[in-house]
Design a protein around this motif. Structure first.
Motif, PDB file in Angstrom:
ATOM      1  N   VAL A 119      18.252 -23.323 -14.020  1.00  0.00           N
ATOM      2  CA  VAL A 119      19.409 -23.254 -14.912  1.00  0.00           C
ATOM      3  C   VAL A 119      20.120 -21.913 -14.770  1.00  0.00           C
ATOM      4  O   VAL A 119      21.351 -21.850 -14.660  1.00  0.00           O
ATOM      5  CB  VAL A 119      18.986 -23.496 -16.377  1.00  0.00           C
ATOM      6  CG1 VAL A 119      20.179 -23.295 -17.318  1.00  0.00           C
ATOM      7  CG2 VAL A 119      18.417 -24.909 -16.535  1.00  0.00           C
ATOM      8  N   ASN A 120      19.350 -20.821 -14.772  1.00  0.00           N
ATOM      9  CA  ASN A 120      19.947 -19.495 -14.626  1.00  0.00           C
ATOM     10  C   ASN A 120      20.684 -19.365 -13.298  1.00  0.00           C
ATOM     11  O   ASN A 120      21.772 -18.786 -13.219  1.00  0.00           O
ATOM     12  CB  ASN A 120      18.871 -18.420 -14.719  1.00  0.00           C
ATOM     13  CG  ASN A 120      18.188 -18.381 -16.068  1.00  0.00           C
ATOM     14  OD1 ASN A 120      18.596 -19.061 -17.005  1.00  0.00           O
ATOM     15  ND2 ASN A 120      17.148 -17.588 -16.182  1.00  0.00           N
ATOM     16  N   SER A 121      20.062 -19.872 -12.234  1.00  0.00           N
ATOM     17  CA  SER A 121      20.675 -19.802 -10.911  1.00  0.00           C
ATOM     18  C   SER A 121      21.968 -20.601 -10.848  1.00  0.00           C
ATOM     19  O   SER A 121      22.969 -20.155 -10.257  1.00  0.00           O
ATOM     20  CB  SER A 121      19.684 -20.327  -9.865  1.00  0.00           C
ATOM     21  OG  SER A 121      20.271 -20.355  -8.587  1.00  0.00           O
ATOM     22  N   MET A 122      21.968 -21.785 -11.453  1.00  0.00           N
ATOM     23  CA  MET A 122      23.179 -22.616 -11.456  1.00  0.00           C
ATOM     24  C   MET A 122      24.314 -21.933 -12.217  1.00  0.00           C
ATOM     25  O   MET A 122      25.465 -21.945 -11.772  1.00  0.00           O
ATOM     26  CB  MET A 122      22.873 -23.978 -12.075  1.00  0.00           C
ATOM     27  CG  MET A 122      22.010 -24.874 -11.207  1.00  0.00           C
ATOM     28  SD  MET A 122      21.614 -26.436 -12.051  1.00  0.00           S
ATOM     29  CE  MET A 122      20.656 -27.270 -10.769  1.00  0.00           C
ATOM     30  N   ALA A 123      23.990 -21.320 -13.356  1.00  0.00           N
ATOM     31  CA  ALA A 123      25.009 -20.623 -14.134  1.00  0.00           C
ATOM     32  C   ALA A 123      25.561 -19.430 -13.364  1.00  0.00           C
ATOM     33  O   ALA A 123      26.779 -19.173 -13.371  1.00  0.00           O
ATOM     34  CB  ALA A 123      24.431 -20.170 -15.471  1.00  0.00           C
ATOM     35  N   LEU A 124      24.690 -18.706 -12.687  1.00  0.00           N
ATOM     36  CA  LEU A 124      25.125 -17.555 -11.891  1.00  0.00           C
ATOM     37  C   LEU A 124      26.030 -17.987 -10.736  1.00  0.00           C
ATOM     38  O   LEU A 124      27.083 -17.391 -10.497  1.00  0.00           O
ATOM     39  CB  LEU A 124      23.908 -16.806 -11.348  1.00  0.00           C
ATOM     40  CG  LEU A 124      24.206 -15.658 -10.384  1.00  0.00           C
ATOM     41  CD1 LEU A 124      24.965 -14.540 -11.091  1.00  0.00           C
ATOM     42  CD2 LEU A 124      22.919 -15.121  -9.763  1.00  0.00           C
ATOM     43  N   GLU A 154      24.845 -19.447 -22.618  1.00  0.00           N
ATOM     44  CA  GLU A 154      24.558 -18.058 -22.938  1.00  0.00           C
ATOM     45  C   GLU A 154      24.447 -17.214 -21.670  1.00  0.00           C
ATOM     46  O   GLU A 154      24.884 -16.055 -21.657  1.00  0.00           O
ATOM     47  CB  GLU A 154      23.300 -17.927 -23.797  1.00  0.00           C
ATOM     48  CG  GLU A 154      21.995 -18.175 -23.096  1.00  0.00           C
ATOM     49  CD  GLU A 154      20.784 -17.947 -24.000  1.00  0.00           C
ATOM     50  OE1 GLU A 154      20.966 -17.841 -25.235  1.00  0.00           O
ATOM     51  OE2 GLU A 154      19.667 -17.888 -23.476  1.00  0.00           O
ATOM     52  N   VAL A 155      23.890 -17.770 -20.605  1.00  0.00           N
ATOM     53  CA  VAL A 155      23.801 -17.018 -19.351  1.00  0.00           C
ATOM     54  C   VAL A 155      25.197 -16.793 -18.772  1.00  0.00           C
ATOM     55  O   VAL A 155      25.563 -15.676 -18.389  1.00  0.00           O
ATOM     56  CB  VAL A 155      22.900 -17.743 -18.333  1.00  0.00           C
ATOM     57  CG1 VAL A 155      22.973 -17.063 -16.963  1.00  0.00           C
ATOM     58  CG2 VAL A 155      21.451 -17.773 -18.820  1.00  0.00           C
ATOM     59  N   THR A 178      27.524  -8.469 -19.988  1.00  0.00           N
ATOM     60  CA  THR A 178      26.184  -8.135 -20.451  1.00  0.00           C
ATOM     61  C   THR A 178      25.181  -8.072 -19.309  1.00  0.00           C
ATOM     62  O   THR A 178      24.283  -7.232 -19.292  1.00  0.00           O
ATOM     63  CB  THR A 178      25.698  -9.154 -21.499  1.00  0.00           C
ATOM     64  OG1 THR A 178      26.656  -9.237 -22.543  1.00  0.00           O
ATOM     65  CG2 THR A 178      24.346  -8.747 -22.067  1.00  0.00           C
ATOM     66  N   LEU A 179      25.323  -8.953 -18.325  1.00  0.00           N
ATOM     67  CA  LEU A 179      24.407  -8.994 -17.189  1.00  0.00           C
ATOM     68  C   LEU A 179      25.008  -8.398 -15.926  1.00  0.00           C
ATOM     69  O   LEU A 179      24.507  -8.611 -14.845  1.00  0.00           O
ATOM     70  CB  LEU A 179      23.994 -10.446 -16.908  1.00  0.00           C
ATOM     71  CG  LEU A 179      23.158 -11.136 -17.976  1.00  0.00           C
ATOM     72  CD1 LEU A 179      22.865 -12.573 -17.579  1.00  0.00           C
ATOM     73  CD2 LEU A 179      21.861 -10.393 -18.232  1.00  0.00           C
ATOM     74  N   VAL A 180      26.080  -7.637 -16.055  1.00  0.00           N
ATOM     75  CA  VAL A 180      26.771  -7.144 -14.875  1.00  0.00           C
ATOM     76  C   VAL A 180      25.892  -6.250 -14.007  1.00  0.00           C
ATOM     77  O   VAL A 180      25.990  -6.280 -12.789  1.00  0.00           O
ATOM     78  CB  VAL A 180      28.065  -6.390 -15.268  1.00  0.00           C
ATOM     79  CG1 VAL A 180      27.751  -5.087 -15.989  1.00  0.00           C
ATOM     80  CG2 VAL A 180      28.934  -6.128 -14.048  1.00  0.00           C
ATOM     81  N   ASP A 181      25.019  -5.472 -14.617  1.00  0.00           N
ATOM     82  CA  ASP A 181      24.187  -4.583 -13.822  1.00  0.00           C
ATOM     83  C   ASP A 181      23.272  -5.364 -12.888  1.00  0.00           C
ATOM     84  O   ASP A 181      22.969  -4.917 -11.781  1.00  0.00           O
ATOM     85  CB  ASP A 181      23.349  -3.677 -14.725  1.00  0.00           C
ATOM     86  CG  ASP A 181      24.187  -2.598 -15.386  1.00  0.00           C
ATOM     87  OD1 ASP A 181      23.721  -2.046 -16.387  1.00  0.00           O
ATOM     88  OD2 ASP A 181      25.294  -2.328 -14.892  1.00  0.00           O
ATOM     89  N   SER A 182      22.802  -6.534 -13.330  1.00  0.00           N
ATOM     90  CA  SER A 182      21.934  -7.338 -12.481  1.00  0.00           C
ATOM     91  C   SER A 182      22.666  -7.815 -11.246  1.00  0.00           C
ATOM     92  O   SER A 182      22.080  -7.990 -10.185  1.00  0.00           O
ATOM     93  CB  SER A 182      21.404  -8.548 -13.262  1.00  0.00           C
ATOM     94  OG  SER A 182      20.533  -8.126 -14.282  1.00  0.00           O
ATOM     95  N   ILE A 183      23.961  -8.063 -11.375  1.00  0.00           N
ATOM     96  CA  ILE A 183      24.733  -8.535 -10.237  1.00  0.00           C
ATOM     97  C   ILE A 183      25.038  -7.393  -9.283  1.00  0.00           C
ATOM     98  O   ILE A 183      25.021  -7.547  -8.067  1.00  0.00           O
ATOM     99  CB  ILE A 183      26.045  -9.199 -10.708  1.00  0.00           C
ATOM    100  CG1 ILE A 183      25.719 -10.429 -11.540  1.00  0.00           C
ATOM    101  CG2 ILE A 183      26.930  -9.580  -9.546  1.00  0.00           C
ATOM    102  CD1 ILE A 183      26.923 -11.045 -12.181  1.00  0.00           C
TER     103      ILE A 183
END
Length: 330
Positions: free
Chosen positions: A173-178, A288-289, A297-302
C-alpha cells in the motif's frame, strides 16, 4: 523499526515503561526525543548476543527484532535463520530464564504460502521463503516454551501499511501511494491475482496492547491471525482501492515478480477470542501516506536514498553484511 517506532509511542502513552533493545542501525533520533524522557530506556545491542540480565525487571517482551520481509530474507538465507529463528528463540528462552511472564512473537501470515480458499490458524502452512520458513520455525520453538509460569503468544500479522516515524516504502500500500505520487501510476507486481490480507500499522500496535491485557487463558500457547476479513485483497483490486482512495488520475502498470505467495486469511479467532476488530481501512492508509507526501511530511524520505535502498535492496545487502557475528555466539 517500522512497527516498533509506533508501538513504543503507544505503550508509553498507555503508561508503560519501555525498554527498547535494538542495534539502532537506523539511528535513535526519534526515540531520543524529550517526550520519552524517564519513560524509555534505549539498549544498543543485538538479540543474538545481549546479556539476559536486561530482562530481569521485564513483565512482557515483544520480540520485533528481525529481518523484515521475504525479499530481504532471500539475500542471505543463513543469516535470516540466525536472526529470525535462532535469535528470537534465544530471546524467548532468556525471557523464561529471567522471570518474564509473557513473550509475544510477531510472525507473518506469509507462512501460509500459496493456498486456495481461506486459511485459519489450524490450516497447514507452506512457507515458501527463508523469511517465512524462519518465522515458522520460531513459532514452533517458542510455543514449546509455554507453560503454567511462562506465556507465549504468536501473532501472524497481515501485510502492514500506514505512516511510521521509521517509514517503509517496500510494503504494497505504501509503495503504491508513493508511486502514484511520484509518477501518476500504480505498480502491481505479478498478474494481480495474488491474494493477501492487509492491516493498518496503528491497528497492528493496538493488538499488542490487547494481548498483554488479555486473560492468560485466552492467549497462552495460542496463534492468532491478525487482520480483518474485509481486508483480504487480490493485488489488482488493492491497486484500484488505493487509486480510488487518493482520487487522482492514475493507470496501473503490471510488472513481473518471483513472489508466489497467495492466500486469504480468516480472522475470526482473534475477533471471537479477544474482540479484536481493526479500525482503519486500506483507503485510510493510502490517503494518509499520499497526503503526507503531498504536504511534505515525508519529503525527507524521498530526498534521501532511503526509498531507493528499499526498492533495489542494496541497502539490505549492506545491512546483512554488517550484522554478521561469529557463529559461536549462537
Amino acid at each position: 523499526g517500522y512497527v516498533g517506532s509506533v508501538l513504543v509511542s503507544e505503550l508509553i502513552a498507555d503508561g508503560h515503561f519501555v525498554k527498547c533493545l535494538d542495534r539502532f542501525f537506523f539511528g535513535d533520533k526519534f526515540l531520543s526525543s524529550p517526550q520519552f524522557a524517564g519513560k524509555l530506556e534505549l539498549i544498543k545491542d543485538d538479540i543474538r548476543s545481549f546479556d539476559g540480565t536486561h530482562l530481569d525487571d521485564v513483565d512482557v517482551a515483544m520480540d520485533l527484532g528481525s529481518l523484515s520481509n521475504d525479499p530481504v530474507g532471500e539475500l542471505d538465507p543463513k543469516k535470516t535463520f540466525e536472526i529470525n529463528h535462532k535469535g528470537r528463540v534465544r530471546v524467548a528462552s532468556l525471557c523464561k530464564q529471567h522471570g518474564v511472564k509473557h513473550y509475544i512473537l510477531p510472525s507473518s501470515a506469509s507462512n501460509y504460502g500459496n493456498q486456495e480458499g481461506t486459511v485459519n490458524e489450524e490450516s497447514e502452512v507452506f512457507p515458501l521463503t527463508a523469511y517465512s520458513q524462519a518465522n515458522h520455525k520460531a513459532e514452533l520453538d517458542v510455543l514449546k516454551l509455554n507453560d503454567d509460569n511462562f506465556t507465549t503468544t504468536v501473532l501472524r500479522f497481515s501485510s502492514i501499511y500506514g505512516i511510521s516515524p521509521r517509514m517503509r516504502f517496500d510494503l504494497a500500500v505504501n509503495s503504491m501511494a508513493l508511486e502514484l505520487f511520484k509518477t501518476g501510476k500504480i505498480i502491481v507486481t505479478g498478474d494481480g491475482k495474488q491474494r493477501r490480507p492487509f492491516l493498518h500499522i496503528r491497528d497492528a500496535a493496538e493488538v499488542y496492547k490487547l494481548v498483554i491485557n488479555a486473560p492468560k487463558e485466552k492467549v497462552a500457547g495460542q496463534i492468532f491471525n491478525v487482520g480483518s476479513d474485509d481486508q483480504n485483497y487480490e493485488i489488482s483490486m488493492l491497486a484500484e482501492e488505493v487509486g480510488r482512495a487518493i482520487d487522482k488520475e492514475y493507470h496501473i502498470e503490471y510488472q513481473g515478480t518471483h513472489d508466489h505467495r497467495s492466500y486469504n486469511a480468516s480472522f475470526q479467532k482473534i475477533k471471537s477470542t479477544l474482540g479484536y476488530s481493526p479500525k482503519y481501512s486500506v483507503a485510510d492508509g493510502a490517503r494518509e501516506v499520499f497526503n503526507a507526501l503531498e504536504d511534505g511530511t515525508l519529503v525527507d524520505s524521498i530526498k534521501t536514498k532511503t526509498v531507493e535502498w528499499y526498492k533495489n535492496l542494496q541497502f539490505y545487502n549492506d545491512l546483512i553484511k554488517e550484522v554478521s557475528l561469529d557463529d559461536k555466539i549462537l
